[in-house]
Motif scaffolding. Structure first.
Motif: not given
Length: 340
Positions: A100-107, A143-146
């Motif tokens: 049920e969750l959207l977990i995102s991180s970035k670098a 989701i993974f972001y630049h």
């Protein structure tokens, strides 16, 4: 919804009515939907913060239908600690709700010493995500972001790393943050050629910081890319906190890393007071109106908020009840903030 001040010593059971009032928007042309309000863990989740309070904030967020938790490798302080604490809370409270969750991180910002711990090389991005997954105890992020553009690394390499990350199953979707309109289009085209869509852009955007209106919103609208706006309250300036000047206990007075006292000029305070007067006529707090102002644009998928206590989430989420602005209101607000 009545505030449920969960006892963190007891097992967490999410509110049965958590989806009753939250609204969701499709993220660009994708099939993914984001809540109109998302929670950022930039502040108040590092090792210097109250762990129990952070746990209460995350519980309250999910009870309100906030399904999206946004992190980055360097959130803390120290770097990595927000992901570590989130991982501890996830294990205790949210593991059974993972789907049920959207977990995102970035670098993209400095993370560790030397030439391989910063910016946008493939080596950095893949190593950083591996570390993030380990800290959070996850098999993948949604989701993974630049996190920011890298002027020295070819865009093809950075986008190639994002494509590889999706193909490896370490992220379901990829995004970018703070890219210009021109570079966003280039990134979109490169990823499309590889078969990995650019899902989302995360820009800084508020009533007082409107750079995205100079081409970026048009670009993501044309390409069908979603967007999630961070710092919608301009580090607290678009709240009632500074209506009478700079309080001694405010972030501007105590911590100049993010909001400096000189940014809050008398002219800026007068502008904020005028906006607050309009918010009153809408039966909204200034913070609610500032969030609603962004959500009035259908190209904004979600607004990313950060809070220091659970009750602030209720105020933020209430903004979605009224995101309509009449022509007179729009004209008046634009004249105050100097928008076109």
């Amino acid at each position: 919804m009545k505030i449920n001040d969960h006892n963190p010593l007891l097992p967490y059971h999410a509110a049965a009515e958590r989806y009753d009032s939250m609204k969701f928007r499709k993220c660009g042309n994708s099939g993914l939907k984001l809540p109109e309000i998302s929670l950022g863990l930039w502040h108040n989740f590092g090792h210097n913060a109250d762990f129990t309070l952070g746990r209460k904030i995350l519980r309250r967020a999910f009870d309100l239908g906030i399904t999206h938790f946004d992190l980055a490798n360097n959130y803390g302080p120290p770097y990595g600690s927000a992901e570590e604490n989130f991982g501890r809370i996830f294990e205790k409270d949210f593991k059974s709700y993972r789907d049920e969750l959207l977990i995102s991180s970035k670098a993209g910002w400095d993370m560790w010493p030397g030439p391989y711990g910063n910016f946008g090389s493939k080596k950095y991005l893949i190593a950083s995500l591996d570390q993030s997954l380990k800290r959070m105890g996850l098999e993948y992020v949604d989701i993974f972001y630049h996190h920011r553009p890298d002027p020295e690394t070819p865009l093809e390499e950075t986008m190639g790393a994002l494509d590889q990350i999706v193909r490896q199953g370490k992220a379901l979707y990829v995004g970018i943050s703070q890219y210009s309109a021109e570079d966003t289009v280039k990134a979109y085209d490169i990823l499309k050629s590889m078969g990995t869509p650019l899902l989302i852009h995360q820009p800084r955007y508020s009533m007082l910081d409107r750079w995205v209106e100079n081409g970026l919103l048009d670009a993501i609208g044309e390409k069908g890319v979603g967007s999630i706006a961070f710092s919608p309250l301009e580090q607290g300036m678009l709240t009632d906190k500074y209506l009478k000047g700079i309080p001694e206990d405010s972030r501007a007075a105590k911590d100049g890393r993010y909001l400096k006292a000189e940014q809050i000029s008398e002219d800026k305070i007068e502008m904020i007071r005028k906006l607050n007067d309009i918010a009153k006529t809408r039966d909204q707090s200034l913070a609610q109106m500032a969030i609603a102002w962004l959500l009035k644009d259908p190209r904004i998928t979600s607004v990313l908020v950060g809070v220091s206590k659970p009750e602030q989430l209720d105020d933020n989420v209430a903004a979605i009840k009224n995101t309509e602005f009449g022509p007179a209101e729009i004209t008046q607000i634009k004249s105050i903030i100097g928008a076109k």
